[in-house]
Scaffold this motif. Sequence first.
Motif, PDB file in Angstrom:
ATOM      1  N   TRP A  34       1.387  -1.221  -0.165  1.00 43.06           N
ATOM      2  CA  TRP A  34      -0.075   0.229  -0.692  1.00 43.06           C
ATOM      3  C   TRP A  34       0.827   1.449   0.125  1.00 43.06           C
ATOM      4  CZ3 TRP A  34      -4.177   0.004  -1.688  1.00 43.06           C
ATOM      5  CH2 TRP A  34      -5.639  -0.712  -1.676  1.00 43.06           C
ATOM      6  N   SER A  35       1.688   0.580   0.514  1.00 46.43           N
ATOM      7  CA  SER A  35       2.822   1.873   0.758  1.00 46.43           C
ATOM      8  C   SER A  35       3.785   2.670  -0.877  1.00 46.43           C
ATOM      9  CB  SER A  35       4.075   1.973   1.496  1.00 46.43           C
ATOM     10  OG  SER A  35       3.489   1.966   3.038  1.00 46.43           O
ATOM     11  N   LEU A  36       3.873   1.529  -1.219  1.00 47.15           N
ATOM     12  CA  LEU A  36       4.247   1.545  -2.761  1.00 47.15           C
ATOM     13  C   LEU A  36       3.007   2.300  -3.607  1.00 47.15           C
ATOM     14  CD1 LEU A  36       6.458   1.329  -4.804  1.00 47.15           C
ATOM     15  CD2 LEU A  36       5.991  -0.671  -5.151  1.00 47.15           C
ATOM     16  N   VAL A  37       2.148   1.595  -3.646  1.00 53.72           N
ATOM     17  CA  VAL A  37       0.976   2.393  -4.597  1.00 53.72           C
ATOM     18  C   VAL A  37       0.657   3.519  -4.883  1.00 53.72           C
ATOM     19  CG1 VAL A  37      -1.514   2.119  -4.846  1.00 53.72           C
ATOM     20  CG2 VAL A  37       0.039   0.493  -4.737  1.00 53.72           C
ATOM     21  N   PHE A  38       0.867   4.137  -2.746  1.00 54.92           N
ATOM     22  CA  PHE A  38       0.237   5.525  -2.438  1.00 54.92           C
ATOM     23  C   PHE A  38       1.891   6.475  -3.671  1.00 54.92           C
ATOM     24  CE2 PHE A  38      -3.386   4.207   0.030  1.00 54.92           C
ATOM     25  CZ  PHE A  38      -4.108   4.995  -0.225  1.00 54.92           C
ATOM     26  N   LEU A  39       2.582   6.054  -2.951  1.00 58.52           N
ATOM     27  CA  LEU A  39       3.986   6.879  -3.399  1.00 58.52           C
ATOM     28  C   LEU A  39       3.710   6.807  -5.259  1.00 58.52           C
ATOM     29  CD1 LEU A  39       6.675   5.872  -1.162  1.00 58.52           C
ATOM     30  CD2 LEU A  39       5.429   7.658  -1.016  1.00 58.52           C
ATOM     31  N   LEU A  40       3.928   6.427  -5.672  1.00 55.76           N
ATOM     32  CA  LEU A  40       3.663   6.178  -7.038  1.00 55.76           C
ATOM     33  C   LEU A  40       2.244   6.950  -8.025  1.00 55.76           C
ATOM     34  CD1 LEU A  40       4.207   2.374  -8.077  1.00 55.76           C
ATOM     35  CD2 LEU A  40       5.539   4.930  -8.346  1.00 55.76           C
ATOM     36  N   LEU A  41       1.079   6.741  -6.837  1.00 55.50           N
ATOM     37  CA  LEU A  41       0.305   7.922  -7.006  1.00 55.50           C
ATOM     38  C   LEU A  41       0.352   9.176  -7.028  1.00 55.50           C
ATOM     39  CD1 LEU A  41      -3.176   5.905  -5.767  1.00 55.50           C
ATOM     40  CD2 LEU A  41      -2.133   6.656  -7.968  1.00 55.50           C
ATOM     41  N   ALA A  42       1.181   9.849  -5.948  1.00 56.67           N
ATOM     42  CA  ALA A  42       1.379  11.081  -5.043  1.00 56.67           C
ATOM     43  C   ALA A  42       2.610  11.361  -6.576  1.00 56.67           C
ATOM     44  CB  ALA A  42       2.119  10.877  -4.285  1.00 56.67           C
ATOM     45  N   GLY A  43       3.409  10.850  -6.882  1.00 54.46           N
ATOM     46  CA  GLY A  43       4.590  11.007  -7.838  1.00 54.46           C
ATOM     47  C   GLY A  43       4.330  10.947  -9.888  1.00 54.46           C
ATOM     48  N   ALA A  44       2.616  10.428  -9.510  1.00 54.04           N
ATOM     49  CA  ALA A  44       2.014  10.400 -10.937  1.00 54.04           C
ATOM     50  C   ALA A  44       1.024  12.124 -10.858  1.00 54.04           C
ATOM     51  CB  ALA A  44       1.101   9.574 -11.297  1.00 54.04           C
ATOM     52  N   LEU A  45       0.876  12.334  -9.619  1.00 54.10           N
ATOM     53  CA  LEU A  45       0.381  13.669  -9.395  1.00 54.10           C
ATOM     54  C   LEU A  45       0.694  14.840  -8.710  1.00 54.10           C
ATOM     55  CD1 LEU A  45      -2.896  11.488  -7.704  1.00 54.10           C
ATOM     56  CD2 LEU A  45      -2.950  12.690 -10.165  1.00 54.10           C
ATOM     57  N   SER A  46       2.099  14.317  -9.043  1.00 48.53           N
ATOM     58  CA  SER A  46       3.036  15.238  -8.573  1.00 48.53           C
ATOM     59  C   SER A  46       3.420  16.672 -10.063  1.00 48.53           C
ATOM     60  CB  SER A  46       4.030  15.525  -8.177  1.00 48.53           C
ATOM     61  OG  SER A  46       5.142  14.360  -8.450  1.00 48.53           O
ATOM     62  N   PRO A  47       3.744  17.192  -9.419  1.00 47.29           N
ATOM     63  CA  PRO A  47       4.504  18.670 -11.063  1.00 47.29           C
ATOM     64  C   PRO A  47       5.884  17.546 -11.598  1.00 47.29           C
ATOM     65  CG  PRO A  47       4.339  20.317  -8.713  1.00 47.29           C
ATOM     66  CD  PRO A  47       3.370  18.767  -8.807  1.00 47.29           C
ATOM     67  N   TRP A  48       6.325  16.818 -10.393  1.00 47.95           N
ATOM     68  CA  TRP A  48       7.505  15.893 -11.441  1.00 47.95           C
ATOM     69  C   TRP A  48       6.640  15.199 -12.268  1.00 47.95           C
ATOM     70  CZ3 TRP A  48       8.772  14.483  -6.021  1.00 47.95           C
ATOM     71  CH2 TRP A  48       9.986  15.257  -5.152  1.00 47.95           C
ATOM     72  N   PRO A  75      -1.420  20.616 -11.421  1.00 49.72           N
ATOM     73  CA  PRO A  75      -1.202  19.435 -10.546  1.00 49.72           C
ATOM     74  C   PRO A  75      -2.511  18.897 -10.194  1.00 49.72           C
ATOM     75  CG  PRO A  75       0.270  21.970 -10.225  1.00 49.72           C
ATOM     76  CD  PRO A  75      -1.168  22.395 -10.527  1.00 49.72           C
ATOM     77  N   GLY A  76      -2.198  17.520 -10.548  1.00 51.13           N
ATOM     78  CA  GLY A  76      -3.739  17.235  -9.533  1.00 51.13           C
ATOM     79  C   GLY A  76      -4.744  17.137 -10.058  1.00 51.13           C
ATOM     80  N   CYS A  77      -4.880  17.289 -11.549  1.00 58.63           N
ATOM     81  CA  CYS A  77      -5.554  16.882 -12.221  1.00 58.63           C
ATOM     82  C   CYS A  77      -5.366  15.906 -13.583  1.00 58.63           C
ATOM     83  CB  CYS A  77      -5.937  17.671 -13.061  1.00 58.63           C
ATOM     84  SG  CYS A  77      -6.802  17.746 -14.844  1.00 58.63           S
ATOM     85  N   ARG A  78      -6.965  14.818 -13.368  1.00 55.88           N
ATOM     86  CA  ARG A  78      -6.927  13.913 -14.085  1.00 55.88           C
ATOM     87  C   ARG A  78      -7.075  13.592 -15.431  1.00 55.88           C
ATOM     88  NH1 ARG A  78     -12.003  10.637 -13.961  1.00 55.88           N
ATOM     89  NH2 ARG A  78     -13.792  12.734 -13.986  1.00 55.88           N
ATOM     90  N   HIS A  79      -7.015  14.795 -15.595  1.00 55.92           N
ATOM     91  CA  HIS A  79      -7.391  14.737 -17.103  1.00 55.92           C
ATOM     92  C   HIS A  79      -6.128  15.605 -17.878  1.00 55.92           C
ATOM     93  CE1 HIS A  79     -11.597  14.620 -17.142  1.00 55.92           C
ATOM     94  NE2 HIS A  79     -11.912  15.096 -16.079  1.00 55.92           N
ATOM     95  N   CYS A  80      -4.969  15.747 -17.150  1.00 57.97           N
ATOM     96  CA  CYS A  80      -4.067  16.397 -17.541  1.00 57.97           C
ATOM     97  C   CYS A  80      -2.694  15.665 -17.034  1.00 57.97           C
ATOM     98  CB  CYS A  80      -3.587  17.247 -16.317  1.00 57.97           C
ATOM     99  SG  CYS A  80      -4.319  19.084 -16.398  1.00 57.97           S
ATOM    100  N   LEU A  81      -3.062  14.752 -16.153  1.00 58.64           N
ATOM    101  CA  LEU A  81      -1.720  13.531 -16.362  1.00 58.64           C
ATOM    102  C   LEU A  81      -2.496  12.418 -17.526  1.00 58.64           C
ATOM    103  CD1 LEU A  81      -0.512  11.969 -14.645  1.00 58.64           C
ATOM    104  CD2 LEU A  81      -2.222  11.362 -13.614  1.00 58.64           C
ATOM    105  N   ARG A  82      -3.154  12.550 -17.804  1.00 61.72           N
ATOM    106  CA  ARG A  82      -4.192  11.415 -19.251  1.00 61.72           C
ATOM    107  C   ARG A  82      -3.563  11.935 -20.556  1.00 61.72           C
ATOM    108  NH1 ARG A  82      -9.625   9.933 -18.931  1.00 61.72           N
ATOM    109  NH2 ARG A  82     -10.460  12.526 -19.414  1.00 61.72           N
ATOM    110  N   LEU A  83      -3.780  13.007 -19.921  1.00 55.93           N
ATOM    111  CA  LEU A  83      -3.063  13.447 -22.028  1.00 55.93           C
ATOM    112  C   LEU A  83      -1.353  13.372 -22.067  1.00 55.93           C
ATOM    113  CD1 LEU A  83      -3.220  15.356 -23.661  1.00 55.93           C
ATOM    114  CD2 LEU A  83      -3.247  17.136 -22.901  1.00 55.93           C
ATOM    115  N   ARG A  84      -1.015  13.575 -20.466  1.00 58.76           N
ATOM    116  CA  ARG A  84       0.838  13.626 -20.460  1.00 58.76           C
ATOM    117  C   ARG A  84       1.064  12.280 -20.881  1.00 58.76           C
ATOM    118  NH1 ARG A  84       4.768  12.337 -21.186  1.00 58.76           N
ATOM    119  NH2 ARG A  84       7.194  12.959 -19.217  1.00 58.76           N
TER     120      ARG A  84
END
Length: 142
Positions: A34-48, A75-84
Amino acid sequence: MMRRWMVPTLLVVSGLAVAARQLSAGSPGAAALWSLVFLLLAGALSPWAFPASITDAQARRRSAADGRPIVYWRPGCRHCLRLRLRLGRDARRLHWVDIWRDPDGAAAVRAAAGGHETVPTVVLAGVPHVNPDLVWLRRQLP
């Protein structure tokens, strides 16, 4: 600055809470997972996860010179992340403006989207396109 990191920070804190609960239940493997899952999500939704943002003025100047589209995002926009993510390496061929860091970028999005900050908004040759189709956008890349 803090606003940009709100979603990733909440994900990390939530991940730590879930992991602590799993550890207290005697399940260290689940806690690690669970730690890994949440860290990966945080990284994907971060400005990085996005190419370096520039200001609206810089993006307009560069777009006028090289003809590349401008993408307004936040940051945090799922549509932006999907486009990226769907653009892959092609994402580096666009100019990215974080509307939470640049008030002029946010104003440009509001002007294009009827007063709302709807992202992603892509501007190509001065014409805004709110939440454009990926196939169309790829055809527009120089």
